[in-house]
Design a protein around this motif. Structure first.
Motif, PDB file in Angstrom:
ATOM      1  N   ALA A 276       0.829  -1.209   0.000  1.00  0.00           N
ATOM      2  CA  ALA A 276       0.000   0.000   0.000  1.00  0.00           C
ATOM      3  C   ALA A 276       0.861   1.255   0.000  1.00  0.00           C
ATOM      4  O   ALA A 276       0.546   2.242  -0.686  1.00  0.00           O
ATOM      5  N   ALA A 277       1.965   1.227   0.753  1.00  0.00           N
ATOM      6  CA  ALA A 277       2.860   2.379   0.803  1.00  0.00           C
ATOM      7  C   ALA A 277       3.475   2.656  -0.562  1.00  0.00           C
ATOM      8  O   ALA A 277       3.527   3.809  -1.016  1.00  0.00           O
ATOM      9  N   ALA A 278       3.933   1.597  -1.234  1.00  0.00           N
ATOM     10  CA  ALA A 278       4.583   1.773  -2.533  1.00  0.00           C
ATOM     11  C   ALA A 278       3.607   2.249  -3.602  1.00  0.00           C
ATOM     12  O   ALA A 278       3.892   3.186  -4.354  1.00  0.00           O
ATOM     13  N   VAL A 279       2.424   1.617  -3.657  1.00  0.00           N
ATOM     14  CA  VAL A 279       1.446   1.960  -4.689  1.00  0.00           C
ATOM     15  C   VAL A 279       0.880   3.359  -4.479  1.00  0.00           C
ATOM     16  O   VAL A 279       0.800   4.170  -5.414  1.00  0.00           O
ATOM     17  N   SER A 280       0.480   3.656  -3.235  1.00  0.00           N
ATOM     18  CA  SER A 280      -0.123   4.962  -2.961  1.00  0.00           C
ATOM     19  C   SER A 280       0.890   6.088  -3.142  1.00  0.00           C
ATOM     20  O   SER A 280       0.532   7.187  -3.576  1.00  0.00           O
ATOM     21  N   LYS A 281       2.157   5.821  -2.811  1.00  0.00           N
ATOM     22  CA  LYS A 281       3.185   6.837  -3.020  1.00  0.00           C
ATOM     23  C   LYS A 281       3.318   7.157  -4.506  1.00  0.00           C
ATOM     24  O   LYS A 281       3.405   8.330  -4.902  1.00  0.00           O
ATOM     25  N   TRP A 282       3.312   6.136  -5.335  1.00  0.00           N
ATOM     26  CA  TRP A 282       3.429   6.345  -6.782  1.00  0.00           C
ATOM     27  C   TRP A 282       2.204   7.076  -7.339  1.00  0.00           C
ATOM     28  O   TRP A 282       2.324   7.940  -8.209  1.00  0.00           O
ATOM     29  N   LEU A 283       1.026   6.755  -6.804  1.00  0.00           N
ATOM     30  CA  LEU A 283      -0.210   7.323  -7.338  1.00  0.00           C
ATOM     31  C   LEU A 283      -0.467   8.751  -6.877  1.00  0.00           C
ATOM     32  O   LEU A 283      -0.898   9.602  -7.669  1.00  0.00           O
ATOM     33  N   ILE A 284      -0.243   9.022  -5.601  1.00  0.00           N
ATOM     34  CA  ILE A 284      -0.726  10.264  -4.999  1.00  0.00           C
ATOM     35  C   ILE A 284       0.314  11.378  -4.995  1.00  0.00           C
ATOM     36  O   ILE A 284      -0.039  12.556  -5.178  1.00  0.00           O
ATOM     37  N   MET A 285       1.570  11.040  -4.808  1.00  0.00           N
ATOM     38  CA  MET A 285       2.583  12.082  -4.618  1.00  0.00           C
ATOM     39  C   MET A 285       2.998  12.678  -5.954  1.00  0.00           C
ATOM     40  O   MET A 285       4.123  12.508  -6.432  1.00  0.00           O
ATOM     41  N   ARG A 286       2.056  13.380  -6.561  1.00  0.00           N
ATOM     42  CA  ARG A 286       2.257  14.027  -7.863  1.00  0.00           C
ATOM     43  C   ARG A 286       2.046  15.529  -7.689  1.00  0.00           C
ATOM     44  O   ARG A 286       0.941  15.988  -7.429  1.00  0.00           O
ATOM     45  N   LYS A 287       3.130  16.273  -7.827  1.00  0.00           N
ATOM     46  CA  LYS A 287       3.055  17.719  -7.625  1.00  0.00           C
ATOM     47  C   LYS A 287       2.099  18.367  -8.619  1.00  0.00           C
ATOM     48  O   LYS A 287       1.380  19.320  -8.289  1.00  0.00           O
ATOM     49  N   SER A 288       2.048  17.843  -9.849  1.00  0.00           N
ATOM     50  CA  SER A 288       1.155  18.426 -10.856  1.00  0.00           C
ATOM     51  C   SER A 288      -0.311  18.263 -10.463  1.00  0.00           C
ATOM     52  O   SER A 288      -1.136  19.155 -10.719  1.00  0.00           O
ATOM     53  N   LEU A 289      -0.664  17.148  -9.824  1.00  0.00           N
ATOM     54  CA  LEU A 289      -2.032  16.935  -9.357  1.00  0.00           C
ATOM     55  C   LEU A 289      -2.373  17.912  -8.240  1.00  0.00           C
ATOM     56  O   LEU A 289      -3.441  18.556  -8.260  1.00  0.00           O
ATOM     57  N   ILE A 290      -1.467  18.039  -7.280  1.00  0.00           N
ATOM     58  CA  ILE A 290      -1.718  18.919  -6.138  1.00  0.00           C
ATOM     59  C   ILE A 290      -1.807  20.378  -6.591  1.00  0.00           C
ATOM     60  O   ILE A 290      -2.688  21.130  -6.156  1.00  0.00           O
ATOM     61  N   GLN A 291      -0.932  20.780  -7.485  1.00  0.00           N
ATOM     62  CA  GLN A 291      -0.965  22.151  -7.990  1.00  0.00           C
ATOM     63  C   GLN A 291      -2.247  22.427  -8.768  1.00  0.00           C
ATOM     64  O   GLN A 291      -2.816  23.524  -8.684  1.00  0.00           O
ATOM     65  N   HIS A 292      -2.722  21.426  -9.522  1.00  0.00           N
ATOM     66  CA  HIS A 292      -3.966  21.582 -10.270  1.00  0.00           C
ATOM     67  C   HIS A 292      -5.142  21.817  -9.320  1.00  0.00           C
ATOM     68  O   HIS A 292      -5.960  22.715  -9.531  1.00  0.00           O
ATOM     69  N   LEU A 293      -5.214  20.994  -8.284  1.00  0.00           N
ATOM     70  CA  LEU A 293      -6.293  21.156  -7.311  1.00  0.00           C
ATOM     71  C   LEU A 293      -6.207  22.509  -6.624  1.00  0.00           C
ATOM     72  O   LEU A 293      -7.232  23.188  -6.430  1.00  0.00           O
ATOM     73  N   GLU A 294      -5.009  22.916  -6.250  1.00  0.00           N
ATOM     74  CA  GLU A 294      -4.823  24.199  -5.583  1.00  0.00           C
ATOM     75  C   GLU A 294      -5.283  25.350  -6.479  1.00  0.00           C
ATOM     76  O   GLU A 294      -5.945  26.290  -6.010  1.00  0.00           O
ATOM     77  N   GLN A 295      -4.951  25.280  -7.764  1.00  0.00           N
ATOM     78  CA  GLN A 295      -5.348  26.352  -8.679  1.00  0.00           C
ATOM     79  C   GLN A 295      -6.859  26.412  -8.881  1.00  0.00           C
ATOM     80  O   GLN A 295      -7.398  27.454  -9.238  1.00  0.00           O
ATOM     81  N   ARG A 296      -7.540  25.296  -8.620  1.00  0.00           N
ATOM     82  CA  ARG A 296      -8.996  25.285  -8.734  1.00  0.00           C
ATOM     83  C   ARG A 296      -9.681  25.600  -7.403  1.00  0.00           C
ATOM     84  O   ARG A 296     -10.898  25.530  -7.299  1.00  0.00           O
ATOM     85  N   GLY A 297      -8.873  25.934  -6.390  1.00  0.00           N
ATOM     86  CA  GLY A 297      -9.423  26.313  -5.107  1.00  0.00           C
ATOM     87  C   GLY A 297      -9.724  25.150  -4.187  1.00  0.00           C
ATOM     88  O   GLY A 297     -10.414  25.320  -3.173  1.00  0.00           O
ATOM     89  N   VAL A 298      -9.218  23.955  -4.544  1.00  0.00           N
ATOM     90  CA  VAL A 298      -9.399  22.776  -3.693  1.00  0.00           C
ATOM     91  C   VAL A 298      -8.179  22.673  -2.774  1.00  0.00           C
ATOM     92  O   VAL A 298      -7.052  22.507  -3.255  1.00  0.00           O
TER      93      VAL A 298
END
Length: 344
Positions: A276-298
């Protein structure tokens, strides 16, 4: 076959480029949410590493550290009082093998003198205040402090009962017309309305079925992603569809994958936690995803982080904030970070 590829490959390439373009510039397609507050420092269970979880003493301690958000879990007593409690069964918290729903508010036992900190195994919190508190007490004590209220189960009473009173309950209370036995039955949605907290109280739940009931009870409150909606979010991101899809949620309250198998053990078998640690790290820790959400006010808030290295990782990824059991440690980190930025 070659003719299909002749048209398909340019189409897929164009789609990929368009998706990346709008992923980085979501405001061209979506008007970003304007948040009523921003969460830099969130106190998990009120700051359960420094004082006994969910007590007023813990909340006061977190507020002394300028917490931006208090994270709470709610349960319902037999006489209809919404209490701040993580567990439905009181064994872990109080050593009494009874459910909150089987007791009246005045019958609730005291917390134990010490409680193990869930995300810091082997560490214990202590405090002089051992009393369980009502959600209403929290709203009265901290009227303008943002709070995340998690509903563990789809308890219709907890969510809906006083929504029926939302039109007259507050007025009846002011006029002294509400029956005494109903004074303690004001549930979450009505309490939020009564204390004018629609914009600063977050609906939180792991289950989408519960979240739908919460939204129906008070659609004006901002909502966070459920587990299934988080999976859907990641699927849209990797398919390149996320830039084109509306997002009703205002908060992405997500665990930091690196704490799995270190301070967070979602599975009983070590091998599953490692996977779970390996898979979730690969899936979630994406700066482009986090920046996208932040720019949309999430707002992206990682939980539950109790070490400075985890604070650093979360903010380096672009997260809005961090949920912690140790608000004093996080406040020290944030102040030092700000001072360092000013010097540089």
């Amino acid at each position: 076959m070659s003719s299909v590829l002749y048209y398909a490959l340019p189409a897929l390439g164009s789609y990929a480029m368009l998706s990346i373009f709008f992923l980085r510039r979501p405001r061209l397609l979506h008007t970003p949410y304007v948040p009523a507050f921003r969460t830099r420092l969130g106190a998990h269970r009120g700051g359960s590493g420094e004082k006994l979880e969910n007590t007023m003493e813990a909340m006061e301690n977190s507020m002394s550290q300028r917490a931006d958000l208090l994270e709470l879990d709610c349960q319902l007593t037999r006489d209809g009082v919404v209490v701040v409690s993580h567990d439905e069964n009181l064994s872990r918290q109080s050593g009494v093998n009874r459910d909150v729903s089987s007791l009246e508010f005045e019958e609730l036992p005291l917390y134990k003198e010490e409680l193990e900190i869930y995300f810091s195994p082997g560490q214990f919190a202590h405090g002089s205040d051992r009393h369980m508190i009502r959600l209403e007490d929290m709203f009265q004590r901290f009227p303008r402090t943002p709070m995340s209220v998690e509903v563990k189960e789809g308890n219709d009473k907890l969510i809906h009962k006083v929504v029926q009173q939302a039109g007259w309950g507050a007025c009846g209370l002011e006029r002294g017309l509400t029956p005494l036995h109903l004074l303690s039955s004001f549930q979450i949605a009505s309490l939020v309305r009564h204390f004018d907290r629609n914009e600063i109280t977050i609906w939180a739940s792991e289950k989408s079925s519960v979240m739908r009931k919460c939204k129906a009870a008070n659609p004006e409150m901002p909502i966070s992603f459920t587990v299934s909606r988080s999976v859907w979010l990641l699927l849209l991101y990797y398919l390149g569809l996320l830039p084109f899809i509306p997002i009703p949620e205002r908060f992405f309250l997500c665990f930091l994958p690196t704490i799995i198998n270190r301070t967070y053990f979602p599975f009983s078998r070590p091998v599953l936690n490692q996977l779970a640690a390996a898979v979730s790290k690969w899936l979630i820790m994406r700066k482009s995803l986090i920046q996208h959400l932040e720019q949309r006010g999430v707002q992206v808030v990682f939980w539950c982080l109790n070490e400075e290295s985890d604070f650093e990782l979360a903010y380096s990824l672009g997260a809005t904030g961090v949920m912690t059991d140790y608000p004093t440690a996080l406040r020290r980190y944030l102040d030092n970070r700000r001072a360092a930025a000013q010097v540089s």
